[in-house]
Design an enzyme around this catalytic site. Structure first.
Site, short mmCIF file in Angstrom:
data_model
loop_
_atom_site.label_atom_id
_atom_site.label_comp_id
_atom_site.label_asym_id
_atom_site.label_seq_id
_atom_site.Cartn_x
_atom_site.Cartn_y
_atom_site.Cartn_z
N SER A 333 49.55 12.61 -25.47
CA SER A 333 49.72 12.04 -26.95
C SER A 333 51.03 11.32 -27.73
CB SER A 333 49.64 13.46 -27.91
OG SER A 333 48.35 14.73 -26.85
N ASP A 372 38.91 20.25 -28.79
CA ASP A 372 40.47 19.92 -29.33
C ASP A 372 41.75 20.88 -27.87
OD1 ASP A 372 41.85 18.53 -31.71
OD2 ASP A 372 42.95 20.31 -30.78
N HIS A 378 41.39 22.31 -35.75
CA HIS A 378 42.74 22.19 -37.74
C HIS A 378 42.13 21.48 -38.81
CE1 HIS A 378 45.69 21.48 -34.37
NE2 HIS A 378 44.36 19.93 -32.93
N CYS A 391 45.66 16.35 -33.71
CA CYS A 391 44.53 16.29 -33.34
C CYS A 391 42.97 15.85 -32.35
CB CYS A 391 44.03 16.45 -35.09
SG CYS A 391 42.44 16.40 -35.03
#
Lengths: 650, 379
Positions: A333, A372, A378, A391
């Site tokens: 991420s 997720d 989220h 997210c």
């Protein structure tokens, strides 16, 4: 004189010529007689004198190795220096029997039996009158042991030499590199006369890449030696004039590294495998470059025994691997801010456009249903919140909208997928997957096909995407500086050994990343600020009570398999090796137009898994660099009781 | 058995003699040259530290040089006389070109690069100079008149000055000597010889202050006192004398010269190879080599004396005598009798250019000698 035309008289001319030829012959004979007379004088009458000069009272030309340049950090702290040590050197032609001599040295414990074969090879390869170091860095005790038996070892001598010494032991070893014995491959690259008398050469890192700056040039001196080859002050009747040519010392290097920050990084990584890179985004200076586990470079200068070296290269934790430059990891991420910027650039979303995240994502043609990292989702997120909460669903969506090739083209502008050009060798390129890349990477047709599902994985920094910690730091540095790019560098100045003048090297600017709408930078940076500061941020603990504004991004890299060369047998260890790698990138102060420091951290198989482990390391680095010692102490006192880590965050 | 052997030997000898005469070669001179070349190859192997590559390269050059000898031996002297002025003009032109290029390059410029081959125009001059001087004197009554001497003096001085500027003192000297020897052998009156001698002595200060390079001046000063510069050119002289002197009568043995093998002796495979021979083969080795040289020189002078026209005589005499100067300048330098001038030991020193030129010269010498009877019939 009357101007009558003389007529050629062939007979008279012939007579004159013959006469002249005879004269020439006589001159030749006289000259040869003089020559032979001279030779008789030199070789018969003065033979003893010259034989004495060439034999009994020899002048030997001895090389004087230059002092290797020092390596200093940005504040002048010494990272590599030279230390006087004693070494044993052997001159083959003066040794009655090489085998007996080497065996004798083994018997008195100065050589290891394993080294004999290697030494034989080296001794045979060199010329008989060359001094060959057989044992480096003798201790006081060994020195004494040899000294009392010196008469048993003609042709073996103790030589004082300067050897490389790294006062900080293993600290920053992956940036500095090390020096070791000159190998045959090295010999092909160097000018041998410049290295006469030198036994060590830079390998890897700064020592390797800046070898030509650091080494200098050897000098020579004539010394008087006796028939045994030992140096004497005066012997026999004649003392010839001895001459000397001074060596040229190597240049000193001023690094961009900050030793204090480097130590903080290494302490924070502790016994974990991992890497930390800290950059100054305003010029590309590498402030810290740590890779753990490390090793003590001093062992190479004293010469490693075969066993010791094997232990080092077969260690499952691979201490010789420079993880900061050569470790390639899925960035996870941490690349989401880049893909967010890409989505804005290509206009596939607006910053305020919201997506609803229910914790799962699927789309026709894109394969299996994706989950997720947060199972319950989220909720409604815009771009900034999508970055802050990391997210996955949002990024699956924009990846689908952009397509892999546009994503690849955009992040490549930040230097991913190519070497950053840092000034030490060995850097790896990482991978930015694209349809083009896949065609190049695979030989078989069916493997070259790009599947839409691949795009979705890359959207969250997984799939086949790989980056080095240095690349991540450099890419995030470009975000922090709103598009400016610099080539990372470790050396910022070279101090000339002769003049003492320091030549500052200017930072190397790379072509900047220009956005169609520069406001995009603030969205991405805003998202990263929220990561560390907003109540829903994935690393909200990391910025707690910070006097400056931190922006960060966490990441997790899943470990699918364990490399087979990391021979791991014990089941417990295997479980450890399958834990996720924790990543964290951060910069501060985030509200400044040009932040002062960017860090990228990776901890392999982090305890507890995930980013929770990496974010506090970032905080320690930022504190160490941005706070005064007093502020730091005050902060430590305040913060100590509260745990920093969040339970789970991606 | 023995009769058989004798007859087969005889046959071989006859065959060799026929082959030599068919190729216009002089057996005695050829054998002497081969002996010198073989000695040279042997010592180069030792001086180069048993470097097989260097040995083979030098062997290749010997073959090339012998090819040049045989080629030039086939050229009729009459043809050489015809092209002599043109060859001289070409050599001068190339020297001027090289000088021009050198001015641009601002360094020692001796080589002319023709893409495929690189050579020193000065080497052409070594051959062209005696040919030109002999051509000029061939038709004129001898001893040469004053204007003739002036013209030839200029013809010698111009290329010599250019080569000296390159700077290559050794070659300049050899070119000048090869021309001057032609005039001397042609019967230059002694009053001129004395006059020129005085001129040379008088020009020394001029040369010293205007034409010589610093390193050349240094060499002369060092020759006068080698100890003044023990690491520079004095080092060469000191070390080469130690090498020769320590060799003694019998030498230290092949490949056992400590001066040479321990690399104390600089330029040991090129200009100072004579010292290596002295160290390893002693006085006996050096005397043997000198006798080989003496044989070649005397044979050359004899061939010159028996040549049948002015041109052939002068060319042959000059080439032989120049070869002697070559030998003497090198051996004199190495033994400390003469200052250090960069002249290799002919046919022995490592390096190819001068060897090819020298052998070409000997080829011309043989051409002159072997075509005698032909010439007399023409006359």
């Amino acid at each position: 004189m009357t101007r009558t035309r003389r007529i050629k008289d062939h007979h008279a001319e012939g007579r004159v010529f013959t006469r002249r030829t005879v004269i020439a012959g006589a001159v030749v004979a006289v000259c040869f007689a003089i020559l032979i007379g001279r030779l008789t004088y030199l070789q018969v009458m003065r033979h003893d004198y010259f034989a004495d000069l060439s034999q009994g009272n020899r002048i030997r030309i001895e090389p004087i190795p230059p002092n290797r340049g020092l390596i200093l950090d940005r504040n002048g702290v010494t990272l590599a220096t030279n230390q006087p040590t004693y070494q044993l050197e052997l001159i083959r032609e003066q040794v009655p029997d090489v085998d007996t001599t080497l065996q004798g040295l083994v018997d008195i414990g100065l050589l290891h039996p394993d080294d004999i074969a290697r030494l034989h090879r080296v001794i045979r390869a060199r010329r008989s009158f060359e001094a060959i170091p057989v044992r480096l860095q003798l201790t006081e005790e060994e020195l004494a042991r040899f000294a009392v038996r010196r008469q048993d070892f003609p042709g073996v001598e103790i030589q004082p030499r300067l050897t490389r010494f790294y006062p900080a032991r293993g600290s920053a070893v992956h940036a500095l590199g090390y020096v070791a014995a000159i190998s045959e491959e090295d010999k092909a690259k160097i000018e041998e006369t410049d290295y006469a008398g030198t036994t060590l050469i830079g390998k890897l890192g700064i020592e390797g890449t800046y070898e030509t700056e650091l080494h200098g040039k050897s000098g020579f001196q004539q010394i008087l030696v006796n028939a045994q080859g030992r140096r004497v002050e005066r012997l026999g009747l004649t003392v010839p004039e001895l001459s000397r040519k001074e060596p040229t010392a190597g240049n000193d290097l001023l690094l961009t590294l900050d030793t204090r920050l480097q130590k903080v990084a290494e302490t924070a990584l502790g016994t974990n495998r991992g890497a930390v890179v800290a950059l100054d985004p305003s010029n590309g200076d590498v402030l810290a470059l740590a890779s753990t586990p490390a090793f003590d470079p001093n062992v190479f200068t004293r010469g490693l025994a075969v066993g010791e070296y094997n232990a080092l290269i077969t260690d499952v934790n691979r201490p010789l691997l420079n993880r900061a430059l050569r470790g390639t990891y899925p960035p996870g991420s941490t690349v989401k801010p880049l893909f967010a910027l890409a989505a804005l650039e290509y206009g596939v979303v607006t910053p305020e456009q919201t997506h609803f995240c229910a914790g799962r994502w699927s789309s026709p043609g894109y394969g299996r249903v994706r989950r997720d990292w947060k199972p319950e989702g989220h909720g409604t997120v815009n771009m900034r919140k999508a970055i802050a909460t990391s997210c996955d669903v949002y990024f699956f969506d924009i990846a689908r909208l952009m397509g892999i090739d546009r994503m690849a083209a955009f992040v490549s502008k930040f230097g991913l997928g190519a070497p950053t050009g840092i000034d030490i060798d060995g850097e790896r390129s990482g991978i930015v997957p694209s349809t083009e890349w896949k065609k190049r990477a695979y030989r078989q047709k069916e493997q070259q096909v790009w599947f839409p599902g691949d795009t979705i994985s890359v959207g969250i920094g997984q799939g086949q995407m790989l980056a080095t910690p240095l690349q991540l730091a450099s890419a995030i540095s470009t975000v922090a500086s709103r598009g400016q790019r610099f080539q990372p560098r470790l050396v910022k100045g070279i101090r000339d050994a002769v003049t003492g003048q320091t030549r500052e090297l200017p930072p190397i600017t790379l072509s900047p990343v220009l956005l169609a709408d520069p406001a995009g930078w603030e969205i991405a940076i805003g998202g990263m600020i929220d990561v560390a500061n907003a109540p829903y941020g994935t690393a909200r603990g990391a910025a707690a009570k910070s006097p400056y504004l931190i922006a960060g991004k966490s990441g997790t890299a899943q470990v699918f398999s364990v490399a087979s060369n990391e021979r791991i047998r014990k089941a417990g260890e295997l479980a450890e090796r399958l834990r996720d790698h924790a990543l964290f990138v951060a910069f501060a102060p985030a509200d400044a137009p040009m932040p002062k420091i960017v860090v990228a951290i990776i901890v392999e198989n982090a305890p507890g898994g995930g980013s929770a482990f990496a974010a506090p390391i970032a905080r320690k680095l930022l504190d160490a660099y941005l706070l005064t010692p007093e502020e730091l102490a005050a902060q430590e006192a305040k913060r100590a009781p509260t745990p920093v880590a969040t339970p789970r965050g991606d | 058995m023995s009769a058989n052997f004798d007859s087969s030997t005889h046959r071989t000898l006859t065959l060799t003699a026929r082959l030599l005469s068919a190729l216009h070669l002089d057996g005695a001179l050829f054998a002497g040259l081969l002996a010198i070349c073989a000695t040279g190859l042997g010592i180069i192997y030792s001086a180069a530290g048993e470097d097989v590559g260097m040995f083979l390269r030098q062997g290749g050059r010997v073959v090339l040089a012998l090819a040049a000898l045989i080629t030039f031996a086939q050229v009729p002297p009459r043809f050489l006389r015809m092209i002599a002025p043109w060859l001289y003009g070409l050599g001068l032109l190339l020297l001027l070109i090289v000088m021009g290029v050198g001015d641009i390059g601002k360094g020692a410029q001796r080589w002319l690069d023709l893409g495929i081959i690189r050579f020193q125009p000065a080497e052409i001059m070594k051959i062209a100079m005696p040919l030109f001087c002999a051509w000029y004197l061939h038709e004129r009554p001898l001893p040469p008149s004053f204007p003739t001497v002036v013209v030839l003096g200029l013809a010698i001085a111009v290329p010599t000055a250019i080569i000296m500027e390159q700077p290559d003192l050794g070659t300049a000297m050899l070119v000048a000597v090869s021309g001057a020897l032609v005039i001397l052998l042609a019967g230059l009156q002694f009053r001129y010889i004395v006059g020129v001698g005085a001129l040379v002595v008088g020009s020394v200060p001029v040369l010293w202050s205007f034409f010589m390079h610093d390193y050349q001046r240094q060499r002369v000063l060092t020759f006068l006192n080698p100890q003044s510069d023990p690491l520079g050119s004095g080092y060469h002289i000191i070390q080469s004398q130690i090498a020769i002197g320590s060799g003694g009568v019998f030498g230290k043995g092949y490949m056992n010269g400590s001066q040479a093998q321990l690399e104390f002796l600089p330029e040991r495979s090129t200009d100072f190879i004579f010292a290596v021979i002295g160290e390893e083969w002693g006085l006996i080795g050096l005397t043997t080599l000198l006798l080989m040289y003496l044989f070649v020189i005397v044979r050359g002078l004899y061939m010159a004396a028996t040549a049948q026209d002015t041109f052939g005589r002068l060319v042959a005499g000059s080439l032989s005598a120049t070869f002697f100067v070559y030998v003497f300048v090198n051996t004199g330098m190495v033994t400390g009798l003469l200052p250090v001038v960069g002249v290799p030991l002919p046919l022995v020193s490592y390096g190819g250019t001068s060897m090819v030129t020298l052998m070409a010269g000997f080829g011309i010498l043989m051409a002159v000698h072997t075509r005698r009877s032909l010439r007399s019939r023409e006359l």
